[in-house]
Write a protein that holds these residues in place. Structure first.
Motif, PDB file in Angstrom:
ATOM      1  N   GLN A  45       4.953   8.613  -0.603  1.00  0.00           N
ATOM      2  CA  GLN A  45       4.401   7.624   0.317  1.00  0.00           C
ATOM      3  C   GLN A  45       4.294   6.246  -0.299  1.00  0.00           C
ATOM      4  O   GLN A  45       4.369   5.228   0.389  1.00  0.00           O
ATOM      5  CB  GLN A  45       3.009   8.077   0.796  1.00  0.00           C
ATOM      6  N   SER A  46       4.066   6.168  -1.596  1.00  0.00           N
ATOM      7  CA  SER A  46       3.831   4.871  -2.224  1.00  0.00           C
ATOM      8  C   SER A  46       5.151   4.167  -2.517  1.00  0.00           C
ATOM      9  O   SER A  46       6.115   4.772  -2.978  1.00  0.00           O
ATOM     10  CB  SER A  46       3.051   5.064  -3.537  1.00  0.00           C
ATOM     11  N   GLN A  87       5.692  17.712   1.296  1.00  0.00           N
ATOM     12  CA  GLN A  87       5.228  16.398   0.864  1.00  0.00           C
ATOM     13  C   GLN A  87       6.391  15.421   0.760  1.00  0.00           C
ATOM     14  O   GLN A  87       7.528  15.787   0.507  1.00  0.00           O
ATOM     15  CB  GLN A  87       4.545  16.491  -0.499  1.00  0.00           C
ATOM     16  N   ASP A  93       3.811   9.600  -8.286  1.00  0.00           N
ATOM     17  CA  ASP A  93       3.436   8.753  -7.176  1.00  0.00           C
ATOM     18  C   ASP A  93       1.922   8.823  -6.974  1.00  0.00           C
ATOM     19  O   ASP A  93       1.329   9.906  -7.008  1.00  0.00           O
ATOM     20  CB  ASP A  93       4.174   9.230  -5.914  1.00  0.00           C
ATOM     21  N   ALA A  94       1.300   7.679  -6.759  1.00  0.00           N
ATOM     22  CA  ALA A  94      -0.159   7.616  -6.673  1.00  0.00           C
ATOM     23  C   ALA A  94      -0.711   8.402  -5.488  1.00  0.00           C
ATOM     24  O   ALA A  94      -1.788   9.000  -5.574  1.00  0.00           O
ATOM     25  CB  ALA A  94      -0.596   6.156  -6.573  1.00  0.00           C
ATOM     26  N   ASP A  95       0.021   8.408  -4.381  1.00  0.00           N
ATOM     27  CA  ASP A  95      -0.497   9.047  -3.167  1.00  0.00           C
ATOM     28  C   ASP A  95      -0.196  10.534  -3.087  1.00  0.00           C
ATOM     29  O   ASP A  95      -1.027  11.319  -2.623  1.00  0.00           O
ATOM     30  CB  ASP A  95       0.070   8.351  -1.920  1.00  0.00           C
ATOM     31  N   SER A  96       0.992  10.923  -3.538  1.00  0.00           N
ATOM     32  CA  SER A  96       1.404  12.311  -3.335  1.00  0.00           C
ATOM     33  C   SER A  96       1.415  13.155  -4.597  1.00  0.00           C
ATOM     34  O   SER A  96       1.570  14.368  -4.527  1.00  0.00           O
ATOM     35  CB  SER A  96       2.813  12.339  -2.732  1.00  0.00           C
ATOM     36  N   SER A  97       1.264  12.511  -5.780  1.00  0.00           N
ATOM     37  CA  SER A  97       1.335  13.199  -7.074  1.00  0.00           C
ATOM     38  C   SER A  97       2.703  13.827  -7.330  1.00  0.00           C
ATOM     39  O   SER A  97       2.835  14.755  -8.119  1.00  0.00           O
ATOM     40  CB  SER A  97       0.239  14.284  -7.185  1.00  0.00           C
TER      41      SER A  97
END
Length: 427
Positions: free
Chosen positions: A422-423, A419, A322-326
């Motif tokens: 999010q994306s 976490q 995921d781009a936001d949370s890795s």
């Protein structure tokens, strides 16, 4: 017992026709902004008397916070809340003192405790769930503020009437908001019995089938002024909602009832919740859902349909970060948001089966506590189908479960933030 949770602990109290019902919630973090306005919306969604599809018992279900807050902020001490009963009718249950109602807990409570509540099922009544919904309001607010978690539940089936398969899959992938569920699942019933949805489409009153007509006007806020009745189905697909409403009204007229299925999707749930082996997240959710009145089934992800798939079809392959949370994400979600009993970060998807309401006005041949065969007609005001009022119950219990599991995980990892994905770009 009447207590759930390890850290976020909820105790409920009260009987259906007693002075009131409510809850005590321990483990609420200090400093959380909390007033009755945070709790009331879900209680309003579950209250009786909403439309002709529900019981006509008139209860405002207005909540009062008794302790645990000061100036609208939690103190870290137990939060006590109560809803006072206003429309009790104990005399409706006079004939059940000697004859246990079929499908109810009258018989089992009498055998287990040697005594039972004389009216309305007591603790076995669905009115007990008011305390859960009130507690769920606190849990939801905390989850939303901490992780952006959202929980939505809608009616996906009533009896044999089910959402079309493509609609059901679309809703589970891109779930509607509660406001969308309430608005698109609302119908007006005209004086001639026909239904009108929020888009102005007209449906037959006897079958719920579309007529091809269109009203071409907005749904009024005050239906009484136009001699129309607003009906809440909480099925976010208007054509299916109309058929469901027609079926429920047919059963009400016949003195019978029906059950159905509720679908729930949780988004923004942090990764890592669940305590294997016995407190897996789906195990805790199953316990919570099966503790609700009238529930008879629970499935997560593909559920029972998943047995028709092969392993290569069912496995949710990892597709990247995921781009936001890795965090890793998968392109499919057959597992329903859990892996090994631990939340994976994908949407949690599950369904709950609700049985037909036991209290029906048809005469039934049954037996008294003495074993004598007699005829019984159950009096009182009862739902021909509880599905439209049950969504807040499922949402609240989901919030309580996830809140408790999140606090348990935070106790393990300390200050490390949990976490969540999010994306939505990969969904």
């Amino acid at each position: 017992m009447s207590v759930y949770g390890s850290i976020f602990r909820v105790s409920t109290f009260g009987e259906s026709h007693g002075i009131g019902v409510g809850c005590i919630v321990d483990g609420v973090p200090p400093g959380l902004k909390l007033t009755e306005e945070d709790v009331q919306p879900q209680l309003t969604r579950r209250r009786p008397g909403q439309s002709s599809l529900t019981t006509q018992r008139q209860e405002g279900d207005v909540v009062s916070i008794l302790s645990g807050t000061e100036n609208g902020v939690t103190l870290g001490t137990p939060v006590a809340m109560i809803v006072r009963n206003q429309d009790q009718r104990k005399f409706d249950y006079a004939n059940t003192s000697s004859i246990p109602r079929p499908g109810h807990a009258d018989y089992t409570y009498q055998v287990k405790y040697g005594i039972k509540a004389s009216s309305g099922g007591g603790r076995a009544s669905a009115r007990e769930t008011i305390g859960r919904v009130a507690a769920g309001g606190i849990a939801e607010k905390w989850l939303r503020e901490q992780y952006g978690t959202s929980i939505v539940t809608w009616v996906s089936a009533v009896g044999h009437v089910r959402l079309p398969e493509d609609v059901a899959k679309r809703l589970e992938t891109t779930p509607p908001t509660r406001d969308e569920i309430d608005s698109s699942g609302a119908l007006l019933q005209l004086e001639d019995g026909r239904f009108v949805d929020v888009y102005g489409n007209v449906y037959e009153g006897s079958s719920g089938e579309p007529t091809g007509e269109k009203q071409g006007r907005q749904m009024p806020e005050d239906c009484a002024k136009v001699k129309e009745t607003k009906i809440h189905t909480r099925c976010p697909h208007a054509p299916s909602a109309a058929i469901m409403a027609a079926r429920i009204q047919q059963l009400r007229a016949a003195g019978d009832s029906t059950g159905g299925i509720l679908t729930t999707v949780v988004r923004g749930c942090p990764v890592g919740l669940g305590e294997p082996c016995f407190d897996k997240v789906e195990a805790e959710l199953a316990k919570a859902m099966m503790s609700l009145p009238a529930t008879k089934g629970f499935e997560v992800g593909t559920g029972f349909e998943g047995v028709k798939m092969t392993g290569s079809q069912h496995n949710d392959l990892f597709a990247g970060k995921d781009a936001d949370s890795s965090l890793l994400y998968t392109r499919t979600n057959n597992a329903g948001g859990t892996l090994g009993g631990i939340t994976s970060g994908q949407d949690i998807v599950f369904r709950v089966a609700i049985k037909p309401v036991s209290s029906i006005s048809l005469e039934q041949e049954t037996a008294s506590f003495d074993g004598v065969v007699e005829k019984l007609v159950v009096k009182g005001r009862h739902d021909p189908c509880v599905l439209s009022r049950a969504s807040p119950l499922v949402e609240s219990m989901t919030a309580i479960v996830l809140c408790d599991l999140a606090m348990r995980q935070r106790a393990r990892v300390g200050p490390t933030p949990l976490q969540s994905l999010q994306s939505n770009s990969h969904r």
